[in-house]
Design a protein around this motif. Sequence first.
Motif, PDB file in Angstrom:
ATOM      1  N   MET A 159       0.866  -1.257   0.063  1.00 18.05           N
ATOM      2  CA  MET A 159      -0.003   0.013  -0.001  1.00 18.05           C
ATOM      3  C   MET A 159       0.681   1.213   0.141  1.00 18.05           C
ATOM      4  N   GLY A 160       0.595   2.206  -1.099  1.00 13.95           N
ATOM      5  CA  GLY A 160       1.069   3.423  -0.844  1.00 13.95           C
ATOM      6  C   GLY A 160       2.340   3.475  -1.946  1.00 13.95           C
ATOM      7  N   GLU A 161       2.485   2.310  -2.695  1.00 13.93           N
ATOM      8  CA  GLU A 161       3.219   2.321  -3.737  1.00 13.93           C
ATOM      9  C   GLU A 161       2.448   2.341  -5.020  1.00 13.93           C
ATOM     10  N   LEU A 162       3.204   3.050  -6.209  1.00 13.23           N
ATOM     11  CA  LEU A 162       2.514   3.209  -7.514  1.00 13.23           C
ATOM     12  C   LEU A 162       1.747   1.953  -8.024  1.00 13.23           C
ATOM     13  N   LEU A 163       3.077   0.793  -7.961  1.00 13.27           N
ATOM     14  CA  LEU A 163       2.379  -0.359  -8.570  1.00 13.27           C
ATOM     15  C   LEU A 163       1.948  -1.444  -7.293  1.00 13.27           C
ATOM     16  N   SER A 164       0.703  -0.845  -7.094  1.00 18.72           N
ATOM     17  CA  SER A 164       0.011  -1.677  -5.974  1.00 18.72           C
ATOM     18  C   SER A 164      -1.657  -1.838  -6.630  1.00 18.72           C
TER      19      SER A 164
END
Length: 229
Positions: A190-195
């Motif tokens: 959670m919080g990353e672009l690739l999620s």
Amino acid sequence: MRNLASLLFAGGLAFLLLTLLSQLAFGTPPMRVGSEILAVAPGEVGAANLVTAILLGYRGFDTLGELAILFAAATAAGVVLGRRRDDARRDPPGGEVLRTGADLLFPLLVVVGFYVIAHGHLTPGGGFQGGVILAAAFFVALLAQPARHLSHGLILWIEGLAGAAFILIGIWALVASGDFLAPLLGPGRMGELLSAGTLPLLSLAIGLKVGAELAGIMAHIADAEAPDT
């Protein structure tokens, strides 16, 4: 007759609301789904923006219906506005200043639109909001220079492919997990672009479809026959 119809509608609506309220015990919260989603969505979906998780996952059928309504509205607007007339376009009185400002704003709006789409699962925004910004980029260009011509064929292709991609991802999820538009590819961190699994792909499809439909409406308005003066 019009007053009678309005009275019947108001009475029916009041009866419906009273019937619904009578089924709820006093002091009991009418909606408990929200608390359940808040509890399980971070682990199931991995989206920091739970609104996007709800729109593209838990109530994906409603979102598909909204896209269908927008498509019908854009089609109806195109039919009503009619065909293009080449002599209907006139340069606005703003002149060079307006055109230069539009040229500077166009790439900025495109970048902001795609940024809002790509980060819809992380921050407030998403496909609908980003699509409107993308359409506004072309709207500004048309306002500054009405003689420009948007390719209706390209707009139709983008709209059709984006809508097909949304449905195909939903069918993929239905076959793989048994639920339409269930997030696939894992929640990620959670919080990353690739999620958030396939949610960013769905957001991109919505953004392109909304942007293409609104840009098509604006192009039809710009192409419409000018009123006689």
